[in-house]
Design an enzyme around this catalytic site. Structure first.
Site, PDB file in Angstrom:
ATOM      1  N   LYS A   1       3.753   5.517 -11.546  1.00 27.95           N
ATOM      2  CA  LYS A   1       3.426   6.948 -11.494  1.00 27.95           C
ATOM      3  C   LYS A   1       4.727   7.773 -11.539  1.00 27.95           C
ATOM      4  CE  LYS A   1      -0.828   5.658  -9.297  1.00 27.95           C
ATOM      5  NZ  LYS A   1      -1.959   5.987  -8.456  1.00 27.95           N
TER       6      LYS A   1
ATOM      7  N   GLU B   1     -11.054   0.951 -12.472  1.00 28.43           N
ATOM      8  CA  GLU B   1     -10.416   1.542 -11.294  1.00 28.43           C
ATOM      9  C   GLU B   1     -11.365   2.578 -10.697  1.00 28.43           C
ATOM     10  OE1 GLU B   1      -5.907   1.292 -11.231  1.00 28.43           O
ATOM     11  OE2 GLU B   1      -6.365   2.964 -12.523  1.00 28.43           O
TER      12      GLU B   1
HETATM   13  P1  PGA Z   1      -3.088   2.282  -5.949  1.00 29.18           P
HETATM   14  O1  PGA Z   1      -3.147   2.937  -7.421  1.00 29.18           O
HETATM   15  O2  PGA Z   1      -2.789   0.817  -6.124  1.00 29.18           O
HETATM   16  O3  PGA Z   1      -1.966   3.022  -5.257  1.00 29.18           O
HETATM   17  O4  PGA Z   1      -4.418   2.494  -5.325  1.00 29.18           O
HETATM   18  C1  PGA Z   1      -3.765   2.259  -8.481  1.00 29.18           C
HETATM   19  C2  PGA Z   1      -3.639   3.055  -9.744  1.00 29.18           C
HETATM   20  O5  PGA Z   1      -3.619   4.300  -9.687  1.00 29.18           O
HETATM   21  O6  PGA Z   1      -3.554   2.490 -10.850  1.00 29.18           O
END
Ligand code: PGA
Length: 256
Positions: A11, A166
């Protein structure tokens, strides 16, 4: 036996210096892994990280891109630019893109097409919101996202497609889907791929689970028949944590 992909999504974290230090730390930690480690890094780090990854088993990719080949789109980035910088894959349709930046299925579908025809392995993310699951609409939402993004494509264009289920409620929430919930959604996607594009596409397309994956729940998810890998946000930011997930021991249950 399907491949196992473990994809980190950083991110909007890490400067070039921070990501170079991460690469130096993580390469020796994952070098003997049977799973394939992929890292979706910020645009600014793609070049340096893909250089750092040369000779290792890590693939470096991007978290987003535009669907157009080029043009007057201030602030956007093209598939050609990503390939030129060293990216080998791209994530499209992440829930943060869909919900914060209001990307719709048609736009995401054009990005999938652009990614695949530009030589990028392309991870299409799909997933329902909490209220949609509560209302029993999970499969309806997945169906709309799958067909909205993939219906213009032909089976022979999907060789480098990866799906990532997801659930929106599980992302960054410390509330992962149970392995059973995830496996059920993955089976639905696999059956849709089979009905729409044929058995061969369905069998070779990796389907990843993402949403609050940590080292403690990774193996139980990977044990499930239809979970071919993981997409990891928070737990991918630290090389030790990411490598523990990449190296986690699991035994695929071969009967549903
Ligand atoms: P997370 O994020 O592992 O922090 O829950 C997953 C993603 O956004 O792909």
């Amino acid at each position: 036996m399907r491949r196992t992909l473990i994809v980190g999504n950083w991110k909007m974290y890490k400067t070039i210096e921070e990501s170079t230090a991460y690469m130096q730390a993580v390469i020796p930690l994952v070098k003997d892994s049977t799973a394939e480690p992929w890292l979706a890094v910020p645009f600014t780090a793609i070049h340096s990280d893909s250089e750092a990854a040369k000779g290792s088993n890590i693939l470096v990719g991007a978290q987003n891109m535009n669907d157009a080949s080029e043009g007057a789109f201030t602030g956007e980035i093209s598939a050609k630019m990503l390939v030129n910088a060293g990216a080998q894959f791209v994530i499209v349709g992440h829930s943060e893109r869909r919900h914060i930046f209001k990307e719709d299925d048609a736009f995401i579908g054009r990005k999938v097409h652009r990614g695949l025809t530009s030589g990028l392995k392309t991870i299409l993310c799909i997933g329902e919101k909490h209220a949609e699951r509560q209302e029993g609409r999970t499969k309806e939402v997945l169906l709309a996202q799958l067909s909205g993004a993939l219906k213009q494509l032909q089976a022979d264009q999907l060789e480098n497609l990866v799906l990532a289920y997801e659930p929106v409620w599980a992302i960054g929430s410390h509330e992962p889907a149970t392995p059973e919930q995830a496996d059920e959604a993955h089976l639905f996607c696999r059956e849709w791929l089979s009905e729409t594009f044929g058995e061969a596409v369905s069998e070779r397309t990796p389907i990843l689970y993402g949403g609050s994956v940590k080292k403690d729940n990774a193996a139980a998810l990977l044990n499930k028949l239809h979970i071919d890998g993981l997409l990891i946000g928070g737990a991918s930011l630290d090389p030790a944590s990411f490598s523990q997930i990449v190296n986690c021991q699991h035994t695929k249950v071969t009967t549903p």
